[in-house]
Write an enzyme that holds these catalytic residues in place. Sequence first.
Site, PDB file in Angstrom:
ATOM      1  N   ASP A 151      36.713  31.424  49.983  1.00 17.33           N
ATOM      2  CA  ASP A 151      37.555  30.357  49.467  1.00 17.33           C
ATOM      3  C   ASP A 151      36.790  29.504  48.460  1.00 17.33           C
ATOM      4  O   ASP A 151      35.638  29.778  48.142  1.00 17.33           O
ATOM      5  CB  ASP A 151      38.071  29.489  50.622  1.00 17.33           C
ATOM      6  CG  ASP A 151      36.944  28.974  51.518  1.00 17.33           C
ATOM      7  OD1 ASP A 151      35.812  28.775  51.009  1.00 17.33           O
ATOM      8  OD2 ASP A 151      37.185  28.772  52.718  1.00 17.33           O
TER       9      ASP A 151
ATOM     10  N   THR B 264      32.291  27.080  55.413  1.00 16.30           N
ATOM     11  CA  THR B 264      33.311  28.067  55.802  1.00 16.30           C
ATOM     12  C   THR B 264      32.721  29.463  55.649  1.00 16.30           C
ATOM     13  O   THR B 264      33.118  30.227  54.764  1.00 16.30           O
ATOM     14  CB  THR B 264      34.585  27.920  54.941  1.00 16.30           C
ATOM     15  OG1 THR B 264      34.228  28.064  53.554  1.00 16.30           O
ATOM     16  CG2 THR B 264      35.236  26.567  55.143  1.00 16.30           C
TER      17      THR B 264
ATOM     18  N   HIS C 239      30.044  34.066  46.720  1.00 11.89           N
ATOM     19  CA  HIS C 239      28.958  33.563  47.568  1.00 11.89           C
ATOM     20  C   HIS C 239      29.481  32.676  48.691  1.00 11.89           C
ATOM     21  O   HIS C 239      28.708  32.114  49.459  1.00 11.89           O
ATOM     22  CB  HIS C 239      27.938  32.785  46.725  1.00 11.89           C
ATOM     23  CG  HIS C 239      27.095  33.666  45.862  1.00 11.89           C
ATOM     24  ND1 HIS C 239      26.141  33.179  44.998  1.00 11.89           N
ATOM     25  CD2 HIS C 239      27.059  35.009  45.730  1.00 11.89           C
ATOM     26  CE1 HIS C 239      25.564  34.185  44.372  1.00 11.89           C
ATOM     27  NE2 HIS C 239      26.105  35.313  44.804  1.00 11.89           N
TER      28      HIS C 239
ATOM     29  N   VAL D 137      31.014  41.454  35.227  1.00 13.63           N
ATOM     30  CA  VAL D 137      31.583  40.962  33.977  1.00 13.63           C
ATOM     31  C   VAL D 137      31.032  39.571  33.688  1.00 13.63           C
ATOM     32  O   VAL D 137      31.280  38.631  34.430  1.00 13.63           O
ATOM     33  CB  VAL D 137      33.125  40.902  34.076  1.00 13.63           C
ATOM     34  CG1 VAL D 137      33.707  40.445  32.743  1.00 13.63           C
ATOM     35  CG2 VAL D 137      33.677  42.260  34.456  1.00 13.63           C
TER      36      VAL D 137
ATOM     37  N   ASP E 147      27.494  30.224  52.714  1.00 16.22           N
ATOM     38  CA  ASP E 147      28.352  29.037  52.736  1.00 16.22           C
ATOM     39  C   ASP E 147      28.212  28.398  54.110  1.00 16.22           C
ATOM     40  O   ASP E 147      28.675  28.947  55.105  1.00 16.22           O
ATOM     41  CB  ASP E 147      29.801  29.429  52.461  1.00 16.22           C
ATOM     42  CG  ASP E 147      30.747  28.241  52.421  1.00 16.22           C
ATOM     43  OD1 ASP E 147      30.358  27.141  52.850  1.00 16.22           O
ATOM     44  OD2 ASP E 147      31.889  28.410  51.960  1.00 16.22           O
TER      45      ASP E 147
ATOM     46  N   HIS F  41      27.877  44.969  41.777  1.00 13.08           N
ATOM     47  CA  HIS F  41      26.716  45.705  41.287  1.00 13.08           C
ATOM     48  C   HIS F  41      27.120  46.824  40.357  1.00 13.08           C
ATOM     49  O   HIS F  41      26.391  47.211  39.457  1.00 13.08           O
ATOM     50  CB  HIS F  41      25.937  46.287  42.479  1.00 13.08           C
ATOM     51  CG  HIS F  41      25.340  45.214  43.336  1.00 13.08           C
ATOM     52  ND1 HIS F  41      24.859  45.473  44.596  1.00 13.08           N
ATOM     53  CD2 HIS F  41      25.156  43.886  43.134  1.00 13.08           C
ATOM     54  CE1 HIS F  41      24.391  44.345  45.137  1.00 13.08           C
ATOM     55  NE2 HIS F  41      24.570  43.378  44.270  1.00 13.08           N
ATOM     56  N   ASP F  42      28.331  47.353  40.582  1.00  9.57           N
ATOM     57  CA  ASP F  42      28.795  48.480  39.780  1.00  9.57           C
ATOM     58  C   ASP F  42      29.218  48.059  38.377  1.00  9.57           C
ATOM     59  O   ASP F  42      28.958  48.756  37.411  1.00  9.57           O
ATOM     60  CB  ASP F  42      29.979  49.143  40.495  1.00  9.57           C
ATOM     61  CG  ASP F  42      30.415  50.418  39.819  1.00  9.57           C
ATOM     62  OD1 ASP F  42      29.526  51.160  39.362  1.00  9.57           O
ATOM     63  OD2 ASP F  42      31.624  50.672  39.743  1.00  9.57           O
TER      64      ASP F  42
END
Length: 233
Positions: free
Chosen positions: A136, A131, A80, A69, A128, A65-66
């Site tokens: 990963d 996992t 995610h 890119v 996810d 959030h900061d």
Amino acid sequence: MAAGLNLALVASCALLLAASCHGALEVGYYRKTCPRAEAIVRGEVTRAVTADAGVGAGLIRLLFHDCYVQEDMVTLSGAHSVGRAHCSSFIKDRLAAPSTINGTFASSLRRRCLAQTRTSDDPAVSQDAVTAASLDSQYYKNVLANMGLLTSDAALLSSPETTRMVRDNAADTNRQWERNFGRAMVKMADIEVKTGAHGEIRKRCRFVNKRVNSNKTKLGRLHGPYLYNYLLF
């Protein structure tokens, strides 16, 4: 979990270490003022993430959030792979409207999101489903199987270029994605670094500190190349 922990440490160091600074931050800047600063942060984050994997996801989100890119979108979307999302963030676009989401996966989400009887509840599910506690490249396999939870996940398959990148990450067997992700995090941490009187250590993250006198709380953030040392796992 180990890989996720190390990558969470990168985010935590970018966000949590602070000191007064009148020049550019660089490797070894804290050697004299607080020799154990990095070790202290590493230890605390290790304990926190071990107790609750969601802490690691939260630290990564804060850095996103900061200073997000754009050029590293596909690589950074792999974050995610950890964390949870409230049902309200995806029901409208992914479940209540026509979408590419996997049918079996959609049915499972509907059952979990509708399990609460009170309308004020907003259940959360793992981003996810395979996992959930590990950062990963499984995320990219999920996207290819149309098991991406959010609209932004599905959007990665909307162009040939990003689809190719998703496929490459899904097929990754030598942890190249993890290294790319670490570099992308370092790049974000190096954007518009605030030092000296240009920043502050907030007492409450959502609010700017109240000014009671001319002495401002000063902020520093670790320089990107220094953070890269944490990626040697």
